[in-house]
Design an enzyme around this catalytic site. Structure first.
Site, PDB file in Angstrom:
ATOM      1  CB  SER A  33      -0.939   0.014   1.207  1.00 16.98           C
ATOM      2  OG  SER A  33      -0.205  -0.108   2.404  1.00 16.98           O
TER       3      SER A  33
ATOM      4  CG  ASP B  38      -5.206   5.094   7.432  1.00 13.61           C
ATOM      5  OD1 ASP B  38      -4.191   5.742   7.788  1.00 13.61           O
ATOM      6  OD2 ASP B  38      -5.184   4.267   6.506  1.00 13.61           O
TER       7      ASP B  38
ATOM      8  CG  HIS C  61      -2.108   3.323   4.904  1.00 15.27           C
ATOM      9  ND1 HIS C  61      -3.269   2.810   5.449  1.00 15.27           N
ATOM     10  CD2 HIS C  61      -1.414   2.261   4.409  1.00 15.27           C
ATOM     11  CE1 HIS C  61      -3.284   1.495   5.283  1.00 15.27           C
ATOM     12  NE2 HIS C  61      -2.168   1.135   4.663  1.00 15.27           N
TER      13      HIS C  61
END
Length: 205
Positions: free
Chosen positions: A19, A181, A184
């Site tokens: 990610s 979040d 990240h």
């Protein structure tokens, strides 16, 4: 996409990994590390850069085999791999992770592609992970990053230690460096990571 309004044959640049390589957490495509680095490389080389990004959210080092196959279709001359965080959270043995990573580096090299690896970030900077798990996550991620560095450099690749370079900044300024979040990176966090990796990519080219 193609980055840079320059003349000449585009430089093929590939991005692989998890990610962090995909740029999860930002709202605009141009804020992802791949796009930032493609634009930076185009500026430095004064040539257009064609970016192919096969990174996948949730990817572990074992997923690199498939990603390498896909990226080779684009015939990259330089590639960036960002991997390791999901190996740590899934408790994959570092030796196993590194074996997959080294295989990816070797295969890319065999196809004439230079490789830069952004090693496992310091998971100890992630606030939602409770203590003492955060201490364990820090130790494991640092051990993996060190093992990745040894393995990649032995195979002729270059590494950038994201945990060492950015860990203190992410820890000191979590509101700026992390997205909503809190796991990240934010656009600012990715820009910091891209700035840390651009010199190694330019040197590889």
């Amino acid at each position: 996409g193609v980055y840079g309004h320059h003349e000449g044959e585009p430089i093929a640049f590939g991005v692989l990994g998890d990610s962090s390589a995909a740029g999860l957490g930002v709202e605009e495509g141009f804020e992802t590390p791949g796009a930032l680095l493609a634009a930076g490389l185009a500026q430095m080389a004064q040539r257009p850069v064609r970016l192919t990004n096969v990174a996948k959210v949730g990817a572990q080092s074992s997923d690199l085999v498939e990603q390498v196959e896909r990226i080779l279709e684009a015939r990259p001359v330089v590639a960036l791999i960002m991997i390791g965080a999901n190996d740590v959270t899934h408790q994959v043995q570092p030796a196993t992770s590194v074996r997959h990573l080294v295989q990816a580096v070797s295969t890319l090299h065999e196809h004439g592609c230079e490789v830069v690896v952004g090693t496992c970030p310091d998971l100890g900077t992630i606030e939602p992970i409770p203590h003492p798990l955060r201490w364990i996550a820090r130790r494991w991620s640092r051990q993996l990053a060190a093992a990745q560095t040894v393995g990649v450099v032995e195979r002729g690749g270059r590494t950038v230690s994201l945990g060492t370079l950015l860990g203190p900044e992410f820890e000191a300024r979590p509101r700026d460096m992390f997205s909503a979040d809190r796991f990240h990176p934010s656009a600012f966090g990715y820009a910091s990571a891209a700035a840390a990796m651009l010199p190694a990519l330019a040197a590889a080219l």
